[in-house]
Design a protein around this motif. Structure first.
Motif, PDB file in Angstrom:
ATOM      1  N   GLY A  90       0.802  -1.216   0.000  1.00  0.00           N
ATOM      2  CA  GLY A  90       0.000   0.000   0.000  1.00  0.00           C
ATOM      3  C   GLY A  90       0.836   1.268   0.000  1.00  0.00           C
ATOM      4  O   GLY A  90       0.518   2.235  -0.704  1.00  0.00           O
ATOM      5  N   GLU A  91       1.923   1.278   0.758  1.00  0.00           N
ATOM      6  CA  GLU A  91       2.752   2.485   0.890  1.00  0.00           C
ATOM      7  C   GLU A  91       3.619   2.735  -0.344  1.00  0.00           C
ATOM      8  O   GLU A  91       4.242   3.776  -0.462  1.00  0.00           O
ATOM      9  N   TRP A  92       3.618   1.772  -1.272  1.00  0.00           N
ATOM     10  CA  TRP A  92       4.400   1.900  -2.510  1.00  0.00           C
ATOM     11  C   TRP A  92       3.532   2.351  -3.686  1.00  0.00           C
ATOM     12  O   TRP A  92       3.979   2.365  -4.821  1.00  0.00           O
ATOM     13  N   LYS A 138       8.689   9.506   8.211  1.00  0.00           N
ATOM     14  CA  LYS A 138       8.645   9.799   6.771  1.00  0.00           C
ATOM     15  C   LYS A 138       8.883   8.497   6.032  1.00  0.00           C
ATOM     16  O   LYS A 138       9.869   7.819   6.288  1.00  0.00           O
ATOM     17  N   HIS A 139       7.971   8.128   5.148  1.00  0.00           N
ATOM     18  CA  HIS A 139       8.193   6.940   4.317  1.00  0.00           C
ATOM     19  C   HIS A 139       8.716   7.380   2.949  1.00  0.00           C
ATOM     20  O   HIS A 139       9.096   8.534   2.763  1.00  0.00           O
ATOM     21  N   HIS A 140       8.758   6.425   1.999  1.00  0.00           N
ATOM     22  CA  HIS A 140       9.394   6.728   0.704  1.00  0.00           C
ATOM     23  C   HIS A 140       8.670   7.829  -0.078  1.00  0.00           C
ATOM     24  O   HIS A 140       9.255   8.395  -0.996  1.00  0.00           O
ATOM     25  N   LEU A 235      16.011   4.701  15.815  1.00  0.00           N
ATOM     26  CA  LEU A 235      15.897   5.339  14.506  1.00  0.00           C
ATOM     27  C   LEU A 235      16.028   4.236  13.468  1.00  0.00           C
ATOM     28  O   LEU A 235      17.065   3.582  13.367  1.00  0.00           O
ATOM     29  N   TRP A 236      14.931   4.015  12.742  1.00  0.00           N
ATOM     30  CA  TRP A 236      14.817   2.856  11.828  1.00  0.00           C
ATOM     31  C   TRP A 236      14.996   3.339  10.408  1.00  0.00           C
ATOM     32  O   TRP A 236      14.073   3.867   9.789  1.00  0.00           O
ATOM     33  N   TRP A 237      16.219   3.179   9.865  1.00  0.00           N
ATOM     34  CA  TRP A 237      16.505   3.559   8.469  1.00  0.00           C
ATOM     35  C   TRP A 237      15.871   2.537   7.522  1.00  0.00           C
ATOM     36  O   TRP A 237      15.548   1.426   7.941  1.00  0.00           O
ATOM     37  N   ASP A 238      15.791   2.907   6.238  1.00  0.00           N
ATOM     38  CA  ASP A 238      15.267   1.914   5.289  1.00  0.00           C
ATOM     39  C   ASP A 238      15.783   2.139   3.867  1.00  0.00           C
ATOM     40  O   ASP A 238      16.152   3.250   3.498  1.00  0.00           O
ATOM     41  N   THR A 239      15.771   1.105   3.106  1.00  0.00           N
ATOM     42  CA  THR A 239      16.119   1.034   1.670  1.00  0.00           C
ATOM     43  C   THR A 239      17.246   1.998   1.269  1.00  0.00           C
ATOM     44  O   THR A 239      16.979   3.020   0.634  1.00  0.00           O
ATOM     45  N   PRO A 240      18.467   1.637   1.595  1.00  0.00           N
ATOM     46  CA  PRO A 240      19.616   2.535   1.346  1.00  0.00           C
ATOM     47  C   PRO A 240      20.010   2.656  -0.128  1.00  0.00           C
ATOM     48  O   PRO A 240      21.165   2.520  -0.485  1.00  0.00           O
ATOM     49  N   PRO A 278      15.680  -8.863   9.449  1.00  0.00           N
ATOM     50  CA  PRO A 278      14.989  -9.765   8.524  1.00  0.00           C
ATOM     51  C   PRO A 278      13.535  -9.326   8.385  1.00  0.00           C
ATOM     52  O   PRO A 278      12.898  -8.964   9.367  1.00  0.00           O
ATOM     53  N   GLU A 279      13.063  -9.322   7.144  1.00  0.00           N
ATOM     54  CA  GLU A 279      11.751  -8.740   6.890  1.00  0.00           C
ATOM     55  C   GLU A 279      10.775  -9.791   6.384  1.00  0.00           C
ATOM     56  O   GLU A 279      11.069 -10.510   5.438  1.00  0.00           O
ATOM     57  N   GLN A 280       9.639  -9.871   7.005  1.00  0.00           N
ATOM     58  CA  GLN A 280       8.557 -10.797   6.634  1.00  0.00           C
ATOM     59  C   GLN A 280       9.002 -12.256   6.752  1.00  0.00           C
ATOM     60  O   GLN A 280       8.393 -13.135   6.172  1.00  0.00           O
ATOM     61  N   THR A 294      12.796  -9.241  13.609  1.00  0.00           N
ATOM     62  CA  THR A 294      11.959  -9.545  12.445  1.00  0.00           C
ATOM     63  C   THR A 294      10.814  -8.540  12.417  1.00  0.00           C
ATOM     64  O   THR A 294      10.095  -8.379  13.414  1.00  0.00           O
ATOM     65  N   CYS A 295      10.653  -7.851  11.284  1.00  0.00           N
ATOM     66  CA  CYS A 295       9.468  -7.014  11.133  1.00  0.00           C
ATOM     67  C   CYS A 295       8.502  -7.733  10.208  1.00  0.00           C
ATOM     68  O   CYS A 295       8.914  -8.423   9.279  1.00  0.00           O
ATOM     69  N   MET A 296       7.215  -7.591  10.495  1.00  0.00           N
ATOM     70  CA  MET A 296       6.222  -8.384   9.768  1.00  0.00           C
ATOM     71  C   MET A 296       4.878  -7.669   9.727  1.00  0.00           C
ATOM     72  O   MET A 296       4.544  -6.920  10.647  1.00  0.00           O
ATOM     73  N   THR A 301       0.348  -6.077   3.706  1.00  0.00           N
ATOM     74  CA  THR A 301       0.818  -4.725   3.382  1.00  0.00           C
ATOM     75  C   THR A 301       1.198  -4.002   4.660  1.00  0.00           C
ATOM     76  O   THR A 301       0.655  -4.292   5.729  1.00  0.00           O
ATOM     77  N   TRP A 302       2.141  -3.056   4.524  1.00  0.00           N
ATOM     78  CA  TRP A 302       2.517  -2.231   5.695  1.00  0.00           C
ATOM     79  C   TRP A 302       1.546  -1.062   5.797  1.00  0.00           C
ATOM     80  O   TRP A 302       0.888  -0.876   6.809  1.00  0.00           O
ATOM     81  N   GLY A 303       1.446  -0.294   4.716  1.00  0.00           N
ATOM     82  CA  GLY A 303       0.506   0.825   4.692  1.00  0.00           C
ATOM     83  C   GLY A 303      -0.890   0.318   4.340  1.00  0.00           C
ATOM     84  O   GLY A 303      -1.040  -0.624   3.548  1.00  0.00           O
TER      85      GLY A 303
END
Ligand code: JFZ
Length: 467
Positions: A90-92, A138-140, A235-240, A278-280, A294-296, A301-303
């Motif tokens: 959803g967030e994409w 802030k998301h993408h 502070l959770w960074w993402d998609t570098p 590790p994701e999902q 682990t985030c899940m 969907t996240w969003g």
């Protein structure tokens, strides 16, 4: 650099000098809204000994279970654009449907979460047995859920709601005894010009600046704002994407503003941060000498997506939490609120069910470390080692039909075995192939029954132990 920014620098500099004389506090103008929050620690990943690191990570390691919240403008289209259901997360949606910036930005005019109740969210997390909350600052899509001086693309300047949602949640979380953290998409930003985009830019507006401009004018000032204003514990960074060392270093240096902050491994340029993510998925074994989480998602969907009804069952989620704890990790379980500010009821129901289980059995999860056993026929195990010995928590997924719970190869002298929920004592025997706890009847818990076994010393496993 604008005059405004210079003023801010000078002001911050003056405060730092003054503060340095008396306290360690760092204040920005906006920090006034939420009181002066003291740093939670004295060190960061940048400047500490292994002992200091253990101290900084202590709350996080004990916590085990947290709430992830993906909330933003994408909850307005909620998975549908121009009458089409857009596949994927959803967030994409902006990226997947290649929505032009000017069009996507119109969705903000419908983002009006008048039903948002940060206290209810924090209470729900607490009721679920969660010990921390991490929300997308802030998301993408680049949209800030907090007021920012760096861009008008934020909840105060671009929505009818017109108010910060991050500060009130930070306050509510802390009132409920929860740690509070922030997700920030440092590299991908599809609306602030120059931000990265996986798959490449699709709108000329995105090319109006370079990525270095974006890092200097958006990411760095905004990360400075959130660290000093909200003092996130994580502070959770993402998609570098496209994070060079020079870009990553500018962001990493800011961590010194918020001693105690815990970061993940998604900053970029090879920086490992504090945690693996590790994701999902739940790794087959944990990570050696690395903290991990682990985030899940509860559905797919996240969003928020209005039509994603692919809910995991609460039984499944409870067992996943047990599995993760048995491998030494944390579970960061996501909710995706609507644009009205509502956490979908199926998510609420599942969190409450997990909370019911945790209320009885949380002792087997919180502040435990990984199972000493490579494999157990009946389920999983966690342990807590103290000076007086070790407690093993047997997480029984499959109640044995022969009444035997075998701990393969365990040679220790045993002090006691009880059902955690009732305190009832259980008989044991010690055959050559390990320790056996004897149970009868049907499982005390329909999902995961917990047996508490106290042994002398550290677990002593013979090579028989289930290899
Ligand atoms: C990212 C985001 O793109 C996504 O929207 C969500 O916020 C999620 C928590 O993180 O997605 C990723 C990031 C990393 C991996 C996969 C998806 N990964 O390391 O496999």
């Amino acid at each position: 650099m604008t005059g405004n920014r210079w003023m801010q620098r000078l002001w911050l500099g003056a405060v730092l000098v003054l503060a340095g004389c008396a306290t360690q506090k760092v204040q920005t103008p906006a920090a006034v809204d939420h009181g002066l929050l003291p740093p939670r620690g004295t060190t960061t990943e940048l400047n500490e000994t292994p002992q200091q690191r253990d101290q900084r990570m202590a709350w996080w390691r004990a916590a085990k279970f947290g709430m992830f919240i993906h909330w933003g403008v994408y909850s307005v289209p909620a998975g549908t654009y121009q009458g089409r259901q857009i596949p994927g997360l959803g967030e994409w949606i902006m990226n997947r449907a290649k929505i032009p910036c000017a069009v996507y930005q119109q969705f903000a005019k419908e983002f009006n979460p008048v039903q948002y109740d940060p206290d209810a969210w924090a209470a729900l997390a607490q009721e679920a047995g969660m010990k921390y909350i991490i929300i997308t600052a802030k998301h993408h899509d680049g949209f800030c859920m907090f007021p920012t001086q760096a861009s008008k693309w934020n909840i105060v300047d671009a929505t009818p709601y017109g108010k910060d949602v991050i500060g009130p949640l930070a306050d509510a979380a802390r009132r409920h005894g929860l740690h509070f953290g922030l997700y920030y998409s440092q590299a991908q930003d599809w609306n602030n010009p120059g931000g990265a985009a996986i798959g490449g830019h699709w709108d000329k507006a995105q090319d109006a600046k370079t990525m270095d401009d974006y890092i200097d004018q958006i990411a760095v000032p905004q990360v400075r704002e959130i660290l000093t204003r909200y003092r996130p514990a994580v502070l959770w960074w993402d998609t570098p994407r496209d994070m060079t060392k020079a870009r990553a270093d500018k962001l990493r240096a800011l961590l010194a503003l918020d001693p105690g902050v815990i970061t993940n491994n998604r900053l970029g340029a090879g920086y490992k941060g504090d945690t693996e993510t590790p994701e999902q998925r739940i790794p087959a074994t944990g990570f050696k000498n690395r903290d991990w989480e682990t985030c899940m998602t509860i559905n797919g969907t996240w969003g928020y997506k209005s039509y994603d009804k692919n809910w995991k069952s609460s039984d499944d989620l409870i067992r996943k939490l047990c599995d993760i704890a048995s491998k030494g990790g944390n579970f960061l379980l996501n909710v995706g609120p609507t644009s009205q500010g509502i956490i979908p009821q199926p998510e609420v129901d599942r969190l409450r069910a997990i909370g019911q289980w945790m209320k009885v059995n949380g002792e087997a999860i919180y502040d435990t470390t990984a199972s000493p056993f490579p494999k157990l026929a009946f389920g999983r195990c966690t342990k807590r080692v103290t000076e007086s010995g070790t407690t093993l928590y047997l997480l029984v997924f499959t109640w044995p039909s022969d009444g035997n719970l075998l701990l393969p190869g365990l040679g220790n002298e045993v002090t006691s075995a009880t059902i955690l929920a009732s305190g009832a004592s259980l008989p044991m025997s010690h055959p050559a192939d390990g320790l056996v706890v004897h149970v009868t009847g049907k499982a005390p818990d329909p999902v995961v029954s917990v047996i508490k076994v106290k042994i002398k010393g550290m677990p002593d496993l013979s090579p028989l132990a289930g290899h």
